[in-house]
Scaffold this motif. Structure first.
Motif, PDB file in Angstrom:
ATOM      1  N   SER A  75      11.512 -42.624 -24.107  1.00 41.25           N
ATOM      2  CA  SER A  75      11.759 -43.987 -24.549  1.00 41.25           C
ATOM      3  C   SER A  75      13.067 -44.506 -23.952  1.00 41.25           C
ATOM      4  N   ILE A  76      13.022 -45.675 -23.333  1.00 41.44           N
ATOM      5  CA  ILE A  76      14.227 -46.274 -22.736  1.00 41.44           C
ATOM      6  C   ILE A  76      15.087 -46.892 -23.830  1.00 41.44           C
ATOM      7  N   GLY A  77      16.378 -46.575 -23.795  1.00 37.05           N
ATOM      8  CA  GLY A  77      17.350 -47.201 -24.675  1.00 37.05           C
ATOM      9  C   GLY A  77      18.095 -48.316 -23.959  1.00 37.05           C
ATOM     10  N   ILE A  78      18.366 -48.118 -22.660  1.00 40.28           N
ATOM     11  CA  ILE A  78      19.084 -49.101 -21.847  1.00 40.28           C
ATOM     12  C   ILE A  78      18.410 -49.175 -20.482  1.00 40.28           C
ATOM     13  N   ASN A  79      18.229 -50.375 -19.980  1.00 38.72           N
ATOM     14  CA  ASN A  79      17.716 -50.601 -18.627  1.00 38.72           C
ATOM     15  C   ASN A  79      18.326 -51.914 -18.163  1.00 38.72           C
ATOM     16  N   ARG A  80      19.477 -51.819 -17.461  1.00 38.35           N
ATOM     17  CA  ARG A  80      20.195 -53.040 -17.096  1.00 38.35           C
ATOM     18  C   ARG A  80      21.124 -52.820 -15.906  1.00 38.35           C
ATOM     19  N   PRO A  81      21.520 -53.922 -15.262  1.00 35.62           N
ATOM     20  CA  PRO A  81      22.522 -53.834 -14.195  1.00 35.62           C
ATOM     21  C   PRO A  81      23.869 -53.407 -14.780  1.00 35.62           C
ATOM     22  N   ILE A  82      24.670 -52.756 -13.963  1.00 40.83           N
ATOM     23  CA  ILE A  82      26.020 -52.365 -14.365  1.00 40.83           C
ATOM     24  C   ILE A  82      27.004 -52.780 -13.277  1.00 40.83           C
ATOM     25  N   ALA A  83      28.229 -53.048 -13.684  1.00 38.69           N
ATOM     26  CA  ALA A  83      29.257 -53.462 -12.731  1.00 38.69           C
ATOM     27  C   ALA A  83      29.723 -52.284 -11.881  1.00 38.69           C
ATOM     28  N   GLN A  84      29.785 -51.102 -12.496  1.00 38.18           N
ATOM     29  CA  GLN A  84      30.186 -49.908 -11.756  1.00 38.18           C
ATOM     30  C   GLN A  84      29.630 -48.675 -12.460  1.00 38.18           C
ATOM     31  N   ARG A  85      29.528 -47.607 -11.713  1.00 34.70           N
ATOM     32  CA  ARG A  85      29.021 -46.354 -12.262  1.00 34.70           C
ATOM     33  C   ARG A  85      30.103 -45.672 -13.097  1.00 34.70           C
ATOM     34  N   LEU A  86      29.684 -45.093 -14.205  1.00 31.83           N
ATOM     35  CA  LEU A  86      30.594 -44.303 -15.024  1.00 31.83           C
ATOM     36  C   LEU A  86      30.656 -42.856 -14.552  1.00 31.83           C
ATOM     37  N   PHE A  87      29.617 -42.402 -13.877  1.00 29.34           N
ATOM     38  CA  PHE A  87      29.510 -41.006 -13.450  1.00 29.34           C
ATOM     39  C   PHE A  87      29.430 -40.903 -11.933  1.00 29.34           C
ATOM     40  N   ALA A  88      30.215 -41.698 -11.245  1.00 31.15           N
ATOM     41  CA  ALA A  88      30.131 -41.805  -9.789  1.00 31.15           C
ATOM     42  C   ALA A  88      30.308 -40.469  -9.076  1.00 31.15           C
ATOM     43  N   ASP A  89      31.029 -39.538  -9.672  1.00 27.53           N
ATOM     44  CA  ASP A  89      31.274 -38.245  -9.028  1.00 27.53           C
ATOM     45  C   ASP A  89      30.324 -37.145  -9.491  1.00 27.53           C
ATOM     46  N   TRP A  90      29.383 -37.473 -10.368  1.00 21.45           N
ATOM     47  CA  TRP A  90      28.482 -36.458 -10.918  1.00 21.45           C
ATOM     48  C   TRP A  90      27.041 -36.728 -10.500  1.00 21.45           C
ATOM     49  N   SER A  91      26.471 -35.832  -9.679  1.00 25.81           N
ATOM     50  CA  SER A  91      25.054 -35.993  -9.366  1.00 25.81           C
ATOM     51  C   SER A  91      24.217 -35.750 -10.624  1.00 25.81           C
ATOM     52  N   MET A  92      24.733 -34.942 -11.549  1.00 28.51           N
ATOM     53  CA  MET A  92      24.148 -34.811 -12.878  1.00 28.51           C
ATOM     54  C   MET A  92      25.077 -33.973 -13.732  1.00 28.51           C
ATOM     55  N   GLY A  93      25.875 -34.648 -14.580  1.00 30.96           N
ATOM     56  CA  GLY A  93      26.709 -33.941 -15.540  1.00 30.96           C
ATOM     57  C   GLY A  93      25.820 -33.399 -16.646  1.00 30.96           C
ATOM     58  N   TYR A  94      26.315 -32.411 -17.384  1.00 34.78           N
ATOM     59  CA  TYR A  94      25.505 -31.815 -18.434  1.00 34.78           C
ATOM     60  C   TYR A  94      26.381 -31.371 -19.596  1.00 34.78           C
ATOM     61  N   GLU A  95      25.938 -31.650 -20.809  1.00 34.27           N
ATOM     62  CA  GLU A  95      26.587 -31.179 -22.026  1.00 34.27           C
ATOM     63  C   GLU A  95      25.525 -30.945 -23.085  1.00 34.27           C
ATOM     64  N   THR A  96      25.792 -30.003 -23.977  1.00 37.62           N
ATOM     65  CA  THR A  96      24.969 -29.872 -25.182  1.00 37.62           C
ATOM     66  C   THR A  96      25.714 -30.579 -26.300  1.00 37.62           C
ATOM     67  N   ILE A  97      24.983 -31.142 -27.236  1.00 36.82           N
ATOM     68  CA  ILE A  97      25.589 -31.851 -28.353  1.00 36.82           C
ATOM     69  C   ILE A  97      24.965 -31.362 -29.654  1.00 36.82           C
ATOM     70  N   THR A  98      25.623 -31.652 -30.757  1.00 35.86           N
ATOM     71  CA  THR A  98      25.111 -31.238 -32.061  1.00 35.86           C
ATOM     72  C   THR A  98      24.056 -32.233 -32.553  1.00 35.86           C
ATOM     73  N   THR A  99      23.300 -31.817 -33.535  1.00 39.01           N
ATOM     74  CA  THR A  99      22.291 -32.691 -34.126  1.00 39.01           C
ATOM     75  C   THR A  99      22.943 -33.932 -34.724  1.00 39.01           C
ATOM     76  N   ARG A 100      24.089 -33.778 -35.379  1.00 31.13           N
ATOM     77  CA  ARG A 100      24.796 -34.913 -35.976  1.00 31.13           C
ATOM     78  C   ARG A 100      25.210 -35.923 -34.904  1.00 31.13           C
ATOM     79  N   GLN A 101      25.720 -35.441 -33.772  1.00 27.14           N
ATOM     80  CA  GLN A 101      26.125 -36.336 -32.691  1.00 27.14           C
ATOM     81  C   GLN A 101      24.919 -37.085 -32.134  1.00 27.14           C
TER      82      GLN A 101
END
Length: 140
Positions: A75-101
């Motif tokens: 399911s898409i949450g966001i699909n829009r143009p952006i002024a600049q990339r937030l992850f410009a240096d990451w081909s794919m960053g990765y993190e695990t998060i908790t259920t609460r987060q």
């Protein structure tokens, strides 16, 4: 103009560490070739992924992900143009998060209605999503 897609999905079964390593290696290789950047957040079968790049490229990538048999409830949450990339240096960053987060992030991005919550409507939704992720992890 740069574009961003953020989607939510569920994995078919729990990914093991080696499954995630394989997915990340493949994603990083493919994304670097395509000029796509982003971030993957994973917790107990729930996935949030940010994809940034040229609109046509990330829309085509999203369609492949949508039909990937390792995902359900995409399911898409966001699909829009952006002024600049937030992850410009990451081909794919990765993190695990908790259920609460994960629940806090889902509360910010109304997945069912595909719209932003009313909380600080001046702030871009991607910043709100990442802020929740950061705040939950800064002391861990």
């Amino acid at each position: 103009m740069e574009h961003c897609i953020v989607y939510f999905s569920s994995s078919v079964g729990q990914f093991q560490e080696e499954d995630l390593d394989t997915i990340l290696q493949q994603s990083r290789r493919n994304n670097a070739r395509l000029g796509v950047t982003g971030m993957l957040l994973y917790v107990r079968g729930s996935i949030i992924q940010v994809l940034e790049g040229e609109k046509e490229t990330i829309e085509a990538l999203y369609k492949r992900i949508e039909h990937d048999e390792r995902h359900t409830n995409v399911s898409i949450g966001i699909n829009r143009p952006i002024a600049q990339r937030l992850f410009a240096d990451w081909s794919m960053g990765y993190e695990t998060i908790t259920t609460r987060q994960l629940e806090e992030i889902k509360a910010i991005v109304d997945v069912d209605n595909r719209q932003e919550s009313e909380v600080d409507s001046q702030e871009p939704i991607i910043f709100k999503t990442l802020k929740v992720f950061y705040q939950g992890n800064r002391y861990n």
